[in-house]
Motif scaffolding. Sequence first.
Motif, mmCIF file in Angstrom:
data_model
loop_
_atom_site.group_PDB
_atom_site.id
_atom_site.type_symbol
_atom_site.label_atom_id
_atom_site.label_comp_id
_atom_site.label_asym_id
_atom_site.label_seq_id
_atom_site.Cartn_x
_atom_site.Cartn_y
_atom_site.Cartn_z
ATOM 1 N N VAL A 158 5.513 -1.295 10.023
ATOM 2 C CA VAL A 158 4.925 -1.300 8.692
ATOM 3 C C VAL A 158 5.541 -2.404 7.848
ATOM 4 C CG1 VAL A 158 4.646 0.012 6.565
ATOM 5 C CG2 VAL A 158 4.436 1.167 8.778
ATOM 6 N N GLN A 159 4.705 -3.179 7.192
ATOM 7 C CA GLN A 159 5.162 -4.167 6.228
ATOM 8 C C GLN A 159 4.777 -3.691 4.840
ATOM 9 O OE1 GLN A 159 3.374 -7.824 7.775
ATOM 10 N NE2 GLN A 159 5.366 -8.391 8.605
ATOM 11 N N LEU A 160 5.655 -3.946 3.884
ATOM 12 C CA LEU A 160 5.516 -3.377 2.552
ATOM 13 C C LEU A 160 5.487 -4.468 1.493
ATOM 14 C CD1 LEU A 160 8.244 -0.723 3.218
ATOM 15 C CD2 LEU A 160 5.791 -0.268 3.160
ATOM 16 N N CYS A 171 2.772 0.049 -3.970
ATOM 17 C CA CYS A 171 3.358 -0.416 -2.717
ATOM 18 C C CYS A 171 2.263 -0.371 -1.661
ATOM 19 C CB CYS A 171 4.523 0.466 -2.317
ATOM 20 S SG CYS A 171 5.147 0.169 -0.655
ATOM 21 N N ALA A 172 1.835 -1.541 -1.243
ATOM 22 C CA ALA A 172 0.796 -1.646 -0.220
ATOM 23 C C ALA A 172 1.458 -1.796 1.142
ATOM 24 C CB ALA A 172 -0.097 -2.843 -0.517
ATOM 25 N N ALA A 173 1.027 -0.975 2.078
ATOM 26 C CA ALA A 173 1.619 -0.976 3.411
ATOM 27 C C ALA A 173 0.610 -1.427 4.447
ATOM 28 C CB ALA A 173 2.128 0.413 3.757
ATOM 29 N N SER A 174 1.076 -2.188 5.386
ATOM 30 C CA SER A 174 0.233 -2.578 6.510
ATOM 31 C C SER A 174 0.631 -1.729 7.718
ATOM 32 C CB SER A 174 0.426 -4.055 6.833
ATOM 33 O OG SER A 174 1.749 -4.290 7.284
ATOM 34 N N GLY A 175 -0.194 -1.721 8.739
ATOM 35 C CA GLY A 175 0.121 -0.919 9.910
ATOM 36 C C GLY A 175 -0.669 0.371 9.927
ATOM 37 N N ASP A 176 -0.758 0.988 11.086
ATOM 38 C CA ASP A 176 -1.634 2.145 11.245
ATOM 39 C C ASP A 176 -0.902 3.478 11.216
ATOM 40 O OD1 ASP A 176 -2.051 1.724 14.877
ATOM 41 O OD2 ASP A 176 -0.285 1.928 13.608
ATOM 42 N N THR A 177 0.356 3.477 10.801
ATOM 43 C CA THR A 177 1.111 4.730 10.790
ATOM 44 C C THR A 177 1.356 5.252 9.378
ATOM 45 O OG1 THR A 177 3.239 3.570 10.762
ATOM 46 C CG2 THR A 177 2.304 4.101 12.917
ATOM 47 N N TYR A 191 12.740 -2.424 -7.824
ATOM 48 C CA TYR A 191 12.214 -1.230 -7.179
ATOM 49 C C TYR A 191 11.604 -1.582 -5.826
ATOM 50 C CZ TYR A 191 12.976 1.574 -11.335
ATOM 51 O OH TYR A 191 13.558 2.261 -12.374
ATOM 52 N N TYR A 192 11.934 -0.771 -4.834
ATOM 53 C CA TYR A 192 11.461 -0.962 -3.473
ATOM 54 C C TYR A 192 10.824 0.324 -2.956
ATOM 55 C CZ TYR A 192 15.008 -4.704 -3.543
ATOM 56 O OH TYR A 192 15.777 -5.799 -3.855
ATOM 57 N N CYS A 193 9.888 0.177 -2.045
ATOM 58 C CA CYS A 193 9.373 1.333 -1.332
ATOM 59 C C CYS A 193 9.746 1.194 0.145
ATOM 60 C CB CYS A 193 7.862 1.457 -1.478
ATOM 61 S SG CYS A 193 6.934 0.121 -0.717
ATOM 62 N N ASN A 194 9.715 2.317 0.846
ATOM 63 C CA ASN A 194 9.990 2.294 2.275
ATOM 64 C C ASN A 194 9.560 3.622 2.881
ATOM 65 O OD1 ASN A 194 11.028 1.505 4.823
ATOM 66 N ND2 ASN A 194 12.718 0.427 3.828
ATOM 67 N N LYS A 195 9.343 3.630 4.162
ATOM 68 C CA LYS A 195 9.147 4.885 4.874
ATOM 69 C C LYS A 195 10.524 5.515 5.063
ATOM 70 C CE LYS A 195 9.000 2.680 9.444
ATOM 71 N NZ LYS A 195 8.198 2.548 10.696
ATOM 72 N N VAL A 196 10.549 6.853 5.050
ATOM 73 C CA VAL A 196 11.837 7.529 5.080
ATOM 74 C C VAL A 196 11.819 8.708 6.040
ATOM 75 C CG1 VAL A 196 12.539 6.895 2.736
ATOM 76 C CG2 VAL A 196 11.170 8.974 3.102
ATOM 77 N N LEU A 216 13.659 3.805 6.835
ATOM 78 C CA LEU A 216 13.447 3.560 8.264
ATOM 79 C C LEU A 216 12.838 2.197 8.566
ATOM 80 C CD1 LEU A 216 12.028 7.067 9.251
ATOM 81 C CD2 LEU A 216 14.388 6.244 9.426
ATOM 82 N N GLY A 217 12.337 1.516 7.572
ATOM 83 C CA GLY A 217 11.677 0.258 7.838
ATOM 84 C C GLY A 217 12.402 -0.925 7.219
ATOM 85 N N ALA A 218 11.820 -2.087 7.421
ATOM 86 C CA ALA A 218 12.346 -3.295 6.794
ATOM 87 C C ALA A 218 12.012 -3.279 5.300
ATOM 88 C CB ALA A 218 11.758 -4.525 7.452
ATOM 89 N N TRP A 219 12.900 -3.795 4.490
ATOM 90 C CA TRP A 219 12.661 -3.824 3.048
ATOM 91 C C TRP A 219 11.725 -4.965 2.666
ATOM 92 C CZ3 TRP A 219 14.143 0.271 0.426
ATOM 93 C CH2 TRP A 219 15.204 1.046 0.902
#
Length: 120
Positions: free
Chosen positions: A2-4, A22-28, A94-99, A107-110
């Motif tokens: 996932v890219q954020l 926060c727009a995320a790419s990827g299918d998960t 401010y950052y978003c991420n999968k957790v 769990l992902g790249a910032w």
Amino acid sequence: QVQLAESGGGLVQTGGSLRLSCAASGDTFSTTPMAWFRQAPGKERDFVAAISTAGVTTYYTDSVKGRFTISRNNAESTVYLQMNSLKFEDTAVYYCNKVSWRTWVALGAWGQGTQVTVSS
């Protein structure tokens, strides 16, 4: 992976509001708990809020409870942070991420984050 991409930050006066995206790419995305974090100058990055995969359950750090609202749109792979009654101490990147749920370990790249500056 996932890219954020975070957006929506800016300069606002004390008591004002902002809505971060926060727009995320990827299918998960729809199967991934998401969270917002923030990093003030000279400080570590801290947990702010999290939302479950379906958006039913949310958690907030004490300092933002009642002022911030996290939400998500799985169809658009986007997570939001509505920030009301902003205070000077909310100033941060401010950052978003999968957790990991309940541990809030990112769990992902910032991404690059989005700057929020609250002026008094």
